[in-house]
Scaffold this motif. Sequence first.
Motif, PDB file in Angstrom:
ATOM      1  N   GLN A  33      10.133   2.875   4.682  1.00 61.45           N
ATOM      2  CA  GLN A  33       9.830   2.649   3.285  1.00 61.45           C
ATOM      3  C   GLN A  33       8.330   2.745   3.059  1.00 61.45           C
ATOM      4  O   GLN A  33       7.531   2.461   3.962  1.00 61.45           O
ATOM      5  N   ASP A  34       7.912   3.148   1.848  1.00 60.34           N
ATOM      6  CA  ASP A  34       6.498   3.221   1.526  1.00 60.34           C
ATOM      7  C   ASP A  34       5.845   1.864   1.712  1.00 60.34           C
ATOM      8  O   ASP A  34       6.365   0.842   1.271  1.00 60.34           O
ATOM      9  N   GLY A  35       4.698   1.861   2.384  1.00 63.22           N
ATOM     10  CA  GLY A  35       3.956   0.630   2.580  1.00 63.22           C
ATOM     11  C   GLY A  35       4.552  -0.305   3.608  1.00 63.22           C
ATOM     12  O   GLY A  35       4.167  -1.480   3.675  1.00 63.22           O
ATOM     13  N   ASP A  36       5.482   0.185   4.427  1.00 69.43           N
ATOM     14  CA  ASP A  36       6.119  -0.685   5.416  1.00 69.43           C
ATOM     15  C   ASP A  36       6.370   0.110   6.683  1.00 69.43           C
ATOM     16  O   ASP A  36       6.391   1.350   6.680  1.00 69.43           O
ATOM     17  N   ASP A  37       6.567  -0.622   7.801  1.00 62.15           N
ATOM     18  CA  ASP A  37       6.915   0.025   9.064  1.00 62.15           C
ATOM     19  C   ASP A  37       8.380   0.456   9.034  1.00 62.15           C
ATOM     20  O   ASP A  37       9.140   0.082   8.134  1.00 62.15           O
TER      21      ASP A  37
ATOM     22  N   GLY B 268      14.285  -1.724  -2.817  1.00 59.13           N
ATOM     23  CA  GLY B 268      13.428  -0.583  -2.551  1.00 59.13           C
ATOM     24  C   GLY B 268      14.181   0.613  -2.008  1.00 59.13           C
ATOM     25  O   GLY B 268      15.400   0.576  -1.787  1.00 59.13           O
TER      26      GLY B 268
ATOM     27  N   ARG C 218      -3.984  -4.326   0.070  1.00 64.70           N
ATOM     28  CA  ARG C 218      -2.698  -4.849  -0.412  1.00 64.70           C
ATOM     29  C   ARG C 218      -2.930  -6.152  -1.162  1.00 64.70           C
ATOM     30  O   ARG C 218      -3.613  -7.045  -0.672  1.00 64.70           O
TER      31      ARG C 218
ATOM     32  N   ARG D 267      12.201   0.293   9.904  1.00 61.55           N
ATOM     33  CA  ARG D 267      13.090  -0.832  10.174  1.00 61.55           C
ATOM     34  C   ARG D 267      14.507  -0.320  10.351  1.00 61.55           C
ATOM     35  O   ARG D 267      14.875   0.730   9.818  1.00 61.55           O
TER      36      ARG D 267
ATOM     37  N   ARG E 178       2.057  -8.437   0.783  1.00 59.62           N
ATOM     38  CA  ARG E 178       2.725  -7.612   1.787  1.00 59.62           C
ATOM     39  C   ARG E 178       3.587  -6.532   1.130  1.00 59.62           C
ATOM     40  O   ARG E 178       4.425  -6.808   0.285  1.00 59.62           O
ATOM     41  N   GLY E 179       3.347  -5.289   1.514  1.00 58.58           N
ATOM     42  CA  GLY E 179       4.142  -4.182   0.992  1.00 58.58           C
ATOM     43  C   GLY E 179       3.640  -3.614  -0.323  1.00 58.58           C
ATOM     44  O   GLY E 179       4.128  -2.589  -0.773  1.00 58.58           O
ATOM     45  N   ASP E 180       2.643  -4.267  -0.953  1.00 60.60           N
ATOM     46  CA  ASP E 180       2.147  -3.809  -2.249  1.00 60.60           C
ATOM     47  C   ASP E 180       0.816  -3.091  -2.041  1.00 60.60           C
ATOM     48  O   ASP E 180      -0.254  -3.648  -2.264  1.00 60.60           O
TER      49      ASP E 180
END
Length: 245
Positions: A39-43, A16, A149, A45, A152-154
Motif C-alpha cells: 500500500q502507498d506509504g506502507d511496507d 485503503g 508524515r 504486508r 503513520r501512513g500519512d
Amino acid sequence: MTQFKVGDTVKVLSGGEGVITYGPVNSTYNTYKMYVVKQDGDDERTFQSTDLTLAPKFAIGDTVTSTSSGCPGTSELVAGPFKSTFQDNMYWVAERSDGKHATPYEHTLTKVAAREIKVGDRVRILRATFAEHCHGKVGTLTATDGDWRAERGDVHKFRVKLDNEGEPCVAEVELVDEAPADTCTYDGVTYDLTARYRDKDHDHWKFTGEFATDGTPLMTIYTGGHDFTHTLTQAVADYGPLYKI
C-alpha cells in the motif's frame, strides 16, 4: 473464493487500497490463500484472500472516453457503477462535455490518465496537516519525493512554495492551469515581466519566460559578449536596483 494475481489492485478490509506483489501461497494449515500487498506509504504486508476484494476499475470523478456512440469525446463519471437490469453488465452515469448525461457500459470505458505532476508545476494545495490555512492556495511545486508524515501512513510527499508564505509539506495537490503572471512583486517592488530593466551598471535585463523551481522569474543579462541568467531576486540583490526602461 476470489483468486487474485500479482499486479491486481485490491481493497483491503482494514482500509485503503494496494497492489498485490506476491501470491497466492497456502496458509500454514492450507485453510486459505495468502497474498502480499503493498500500500502507498506502507511496507508490504500479508493478507488472507478473504480480507481482499478487487478495487473498482473506475471512480466517480474519473475522466474517461467511451466507445459508446452516446458518449462522444471525453466525459466525467458522476455516478455508479450500477448493475444493468437486463444484462450482467455494469454501467456508469457520465457527464459529457456538452453538459448532457449518458449511461455507458463499464466495458466501453477507458480512463484518461491525468498529467503527471512534476517539480515546477503550479498547483493548488488540497490537504496539508498542520498547514490547513494553506488549503486552496496556489504555489509552485518544489518537491515530489518527500517522506514527512503527519502520522503513520500519512505521507506528505509534496512541497509547495507559496508567494511570501513559506513552503509547507503537503499531502494532496491538484494541477492549476494558469498563464504565467505578467508581474512579480519582490521586496515591496512590483516588476513588469514584459518590460526591460536597467541595473546600477547600466546593463539591461529581461524576463526569459521561465521560472526557477521556487517560482521566482528568471532574468537574463547580456554583458561582456555573453548571456547570463539569474533569478529576479539574485539580479536585484547583486546588480540592483533595477529601473524599468
